[in-house]
Design a protein around this motif. Structure first.
Motif, short mmCIF file in Angstrom:
data_model
loop_
_atom_site.label_atom_id
_atom_site.label_comp_id
_atom_site.label_asym_id
_atom_site.label_seq_id
_atom_site.Cartn_x
_atom_site.Cartn_y
_atom_site.Cartn_z
N LEU A 87 52.32 -30.23 25.19
CA LEU A 87 52.87 -29.76 26.79
C LEU A 87 53.69 -29.03 26.00
N ALA A 88 54.11 -28.67 25.14
CA ALA A 88 54.51 -27.07 24.87
C ALA A 88 54.07 -26.12 24.86
N ASP A 89 52.37 -25.88 25.11
CA ASP A 89 51.54 -25.20 25.80
C ASP A 89 51.72 -25.80 26.92
N PRO A 90 52.36 -24.15 28.21
CA PRO A 90 52.13 -24.40 29.67
C PRO A 90 50.30 -25.24 30.36
N ARG A 91 49.33 -24.30 29.32
CA ARG A 91 49.09 -25.04 29.96
C ARG A 91 48.32 -26.93 30.41
N VAL A 92 49.15 -27.16 29.63
CA VAL A 92 48.95 -28.79 29.34
C VAL A 92 49.08 -28.97 30.58
N GLU A 93 48.82 -29.91 31.21
CA GLU A 93 49.26 -30.26 32.65
C GLU A 93 49.61 -32.18 31.91
N ARG A 94 48.50 -32.59 30.96
CA ARG A 94 48.77 -34.14 31.05
C ARG A 94 48.35 -34.62 29.63
N VAL A 95 48.31 -35.36 29.02
CA VAL A 95 48.06 -35.31 27.27
C VAL A 95 48.20 -36.71 26.97
N THR A 96 47.14 -37.45 26.66
CA THR A 96 46.75 -38.93 26.22
C THR A 96 46.84 -39.09 24.31
N VAL A 97 47.26 -39.29 24.19
CA VAL A 97 48.32 -39.62 22.68
C VAL A 97 47.38 -40.51 22.15
N ARG A 98 46.39 -41.12 20.82
CA ARG A 98 46.45 -42.65 20.82
C ARG A 98 46.32 -42.41 18.44
N THR A 99 47.10 -43.93 18.74
CA THR A 99 47.24 -43.49 16.73
C THR A 99 46.24 -45.15 16.81
N SER A 100 46.44 -44.87 15.76
CA SER A 100 45.45 -46.75 14.74
C SER A 100 45.68 -46.52 13.80
N LYS A 101 45.95 -47.52 12.85
CA LYS A 101 46.49 -47.42 11.30
C LYS A 101 45.31 -48.67 11.05
N PRO A 102 44.15 -47.98 10.63
CA PRO A 102 42.51 -48.94 10.60
C PRO A 102 42.65 -49.34 9.18
N ASP A 103 43.68 -49.26 8.00
CA ASP A 103 43.88 -50.30 6.74
C ASP A 103 44.52 -50.99 6.74
#
Length: 118
Positions: A87-103
């Protein structure tokens, strides 16, 4: 004419410090990061050049820098930091972030997903 694109970084694997348990505090682990950014432009890109659009290299490099020397206790905190980066880039209006610990478990991954916008 405003246009919207979704720019994605899917399945970025990093080795990092993440977690609260003694074994997680003692050793880095594999984490998978995916990011979807809804990006707004005033007009469609007129030329086929990277400087006309958001370059997702900044997200990849930014995530790697965030996790290089810092231990995160919570996936939620990690997701918030990545969302703020995007979101520091003003062109980004919305962001979805997904993290996963697979192990973490032999039969399942554990993860977190957040959605943030302006």
């Amino acid at each position: 004419m405003t246009v919207r694109f979704t720019t994605m970084l899917e399945g970025l694997q990093v080795t990092m410090g993440l977690g609260i348990h003694p074994h997680e505090l003692a050793a880095r682990q594999r984490v998978i990061v995916s990011v979807r950014m809804e990006v707004v432009y005033p007009t469609p890109p007129a030329e086929d050049r990277i400087d006309a659009v958001l370059d997702y290299d900044f997200v990849r490099a930014g995530v790697k820098a965030l996790v290089a020397d810092r231990h995160f206790h919570l996936q939620e905190t990690l997701c918030e930091a990545i969302a703020a980066l995007c979101l520091a880039d003003p062109r980004v209006e919305r962001v979805t972030v997904r993290t996963s610990k697979p192990d973490v478990y032999p039969d399942a991954a554990v993860g977190c997903e957040i959605v943030r916008g302006r």
